[in-house]
Design a protein around this motif. Structure first.
Motif, PDB file in Angstrom:
ATOM      1  N   MET A   1      18.220   4.184  -2.801  1.00 57.60           N
ATOM      2  CA  MET A   1      19.604   3.807  -2.524  1.00 57.60           C
ATOM      3  C   MET A   1      19.800   3.166  -1.149  1.00 57.60           C
ATOM      4  O   MET A   1      20.841   2.590  -0.879  1.00 57.60           O
ATOM      5  N   ASP A   2      18.804   3.252  -0.276  1.00 55.87           N
ATOM      6  CA  ASP A   2      18.929   2.685   1.068  1.00 55.87           C
ATOM      7  C   ASP A   2      18.609   1.200   1.068  1.00 55.87           C
ATOM      8  O   ASP A   2      17.881   0.695   0.216  1.00 55.87           O
ATOM      9  N   ASP A   3      19.136   0.499   2.052  1.00 54.33           N
ATOM     10  CA  ASP A   3      18.901  -0.925   2.213  1.00 54.33           C
ATOM     11  C   ASP A   3      17.465  -1.166   2.677  1.00 54.33           C
ATOM     12  O   ASP A   3      16.995  -0.497   3.614  1.00 54.33           O
ATOM     13  N   PRO A   4      16.723  -2.090   2.060  1.00 51.11           N
ATOM     14  CA  PRO A   4      15.336  -2.352   2.467  1.00 51.11           C
ATOM     15  C   PRO A   4      15.204  -2.798   3.922  1.00 51.11           C
ATOM     16  O   PRO A   4      14.235  -2.454   4.597  1.00 51.11           O
ATOM     17  N   GLY A   5      16.172  -3.542   4.422  1.00 52.73           N
ATOM     18  CA  GLY A   5      16.129  -3.960   5.821  1.00 52.73           C
ATOM     19  C   GLY A   5      16.249  -2.784   6.770  1.00 52.73           C
ATOM     20  O   GLY A   5      15.562  -2.718   7.799  1.00 52.73           O
ATOM     21  N   GLU A   6      17.130  -1.828   6.433  1.00 52.44           N
ATOM     22  CA  GLU A   6      17.280  -0.631   7.258  1.00 52.44           C
ATOM     23  C   GLU A   6      16.027   0.226   7.211  1.00 52.44           C
ATOM     24  O   GLU A   6      15.607   0.789   8.234  1.00 52.44           O
ATOM     25  N   ILE A   7      15.407   0.335   6.042  1.00 51.74           N
ATOM     26  CA  ILE A   7      14.165   1.111   5.923  1.00 51.74           C
ATOM     27  C   ILE A   7      13.065   0.464   6.758  1.00 51.74           C
ATOM     28  O   ILE A   7      12.332   1.146   7.473  1.00 51.74           O
ATOM     29  N   ALA A   8      12.963  -0.861   6.698  1.00 54.90           N
ATOM     30  CA  ALA A   8      11.950  -1.566   7.489  1.00 54.90           C
ATOM     31  C   ALA A   8      12.184  -1.348   8.984  1.00 54.90           C
ATOM     32  O   ALA A   8      11.235  -1.116   9.742  1.00 54.90           O
ATOM     33  N   ASP A   9      13.436  -1.384   9.413  1.00 54.57           N
ATOM     34  CA  ASP A   9      13.750  -1.149  10.824  1.00 54.57           C
ATOM     35  C   ASP A   9      13.431   0.280  11.236  1.00 54.57           C
ATOM     36  O   ASP A   9      12.922   0.517  12.345  1.00 54.57           O
ATOM     37  N   MET A  10      13.716   1.256  10.361  1.00 52.65           N
ATOM     38  CA  MET A  10      13.400   2.654  10.678  1.00 52.65           C
ATOM     39  C   MET A  10      11.896   2.869  10.789  1.00 52.65           C
ATOM     40  O   MET A  10      11.423   3.534  11.711  1.00 52.65           O
ATOM     41  N   VAL A  11      11.130   2.294   9.851  1.00 49.50           N
ATOM     42  CA  VAL A  11       9.669   2.425   9.911  1.00 49.50           C
ATOM     43  C   VAL A  11       9.136   1.764  11.166  1.00 49.50           C
ATOM     44  O   VAL A  11       8.279   2.321  11.861  1.00 49.50           O
ATOM     45  N   ALA A  12       9.642   0.582  11.493  1.00 49.68           N
ATOM     46  CA  ALA A  12       9.193  -0.122  12.700  1.00 49.68           C
ATOM     47  C   ALA A  12       9.501   0.692  13.955  1.00 49.68           C
ATOM     48  O   ALA A  12       8.681   0.761  14.869  1.00 49.68           O
TER      49      ALA A  12
ATOM     50  N   ILE B   1       0.814  -1.214   0.000  1.00 51.25           N
ATOM     51  CA  ILE B   1       0.000   0.000   0.000  1.00 51.25           C
ATOM     52  C   ILE B   1       0.848   1.265   0.000  1.00 51.25           C
ATOM     53  O   ILE B   1       0.311   2.352  -0.162  1.00 51.25           O
ATOM     54  N   PHE B   2       2.160   1.116   0.163  1.00 49.11           N
ATOM     55  CA  PHE B   2       3.084   2.251   0.087  1.00 49.11           C
ATOM     56  C   PHE B   2       4.301   1.855  -0.722  1.00 49.11           C
ATOM     57  O   PHE B   2       4.683   0.689  -0.743  1.00 49.11           O
ATOM     58  N   GLN B   3       4.911   2.858  -1.368  1.00 49.37           N
ATOM     59  CA  GLN B   3       6.145   2.643  -2.114  1.00 49.37           C
ATOM     60  C   GLN B   3       7.188   3.632  -1.636  1.00 49.37           C
ATOM     61  O   GLN B   3       6.914   4.823  -1.529  1.00 49.37           O
ATOM     62  N   VAL B   4       8.360   3.122  -1.346  1.00 53.46           N
ATOM     63  CA  VAL B   4       9.495   3.966  -0.976  1.00 53.46           C
ATOM     64  C   VAL B   4      10.368   4.066  -2.216  1.00 53.46           C
ATOM     65  O   VAL B   4      10.833   3.056  -2.721  1.00 53.46           O
ATOM     66  N   GLY B   5      10.577   5.284  -2.692  1.00 53.15           N
ATOM     67  CA  GLY B   5      11.316   5.473  -3.933  1.00 53.15           C
ATOM     68  C   GLY B   5      12.605   6.234  -3.739  1.00 53.15           C
ATOM     69  O   GLY B   5      13.296   6.091  -2.726  1.00 53.15           O
ATOM     70  N   LYS B   6      12.900   7.089  -4.708  1.00 52.15           N
ATOM     71  CA  LYS B   6      14.168   7.815  -4.751  1.00 52.15           C
ATOM     72  C   LYS B   6      14.347   8.732  -3.541  1.00 52.15           C
ATOM     73  O   LYS B   6      15.450   8.909  -3.048  1.00 52.15           O
ATOM     74  N   ALA B   7      13.266   9.304  -3.041  1.00 46.61           N
ATOM     75  CA  ALA B   7      13.343  10.221  -1.902  1.00 46.61           C
ATOM     76  C   ALA B   7      13.550   9.484  -0.578  1.00 46.61           C
ATOM     77  O   ALA B   7      13.695  10.136   0.461  1.00 46.61           O
TER      78      ALA B   7
END
Length: 112
Positions: free
Chosen positions: A54-65, A19-25
């Motif tokens: 450019m960010d790692d998906p695992g790091e993004i998931a941890d930041m969102v969590a 339901i969300f997309q993380v892109g270039k920003a």
């Protein structure tokens, strides 16, 4: 969260559309707020991390969590984009069958 609970949530997340997309920003405060708002309606959500991020998906998931006080269920790498499944236990779904004293206990559990 136990491994059985995580496996069950992974099976539920496999049929979900992101339901969300993380892109270039990358991860913006507005996107984080929108994801937190989505947890009011859904306990389990899926977020797509596009390849141009450019960010790692695992790091993004941890930041969102961390920012939404949820838990990472799964980070999945796919050819066209990466997916992260996040879970946050909802208090609203438990309120239906509570007695008067149960409501007080429920609110204390949800606030901690």
């Amino acid at each position: 969260m136990t491994s059985k609970q995580r496996a069950y949530l992974k099976s539920l997340a496999s049929s979900l559309n992101p339901i969300f997309q993380v892109g270039k920003a990358s991860l913006t405060p507005e996107l984080t707020d929108a994801i937190a708002e989505a947890f009011h309606k859904n306990e389990l959500i899926k977020v797509a991390v596009l390849k141009n991020c450019m960010d790692d998906p695992g790091e993004i998931a941890d930041m969102v969590a961390g920012r939404t006080h949820s838990q990472v269920v799964q980070v999945l790498n796919a050819p066209h984009c990466d997916f992260a499944a996040l879970f946050m236990k909802s208090c609203a779904r438990k309120k239906r069958n509570c007695t008067k004293t149960g409501w007080i206990r429920l609110w204390i559990l949800c606030l901690t």
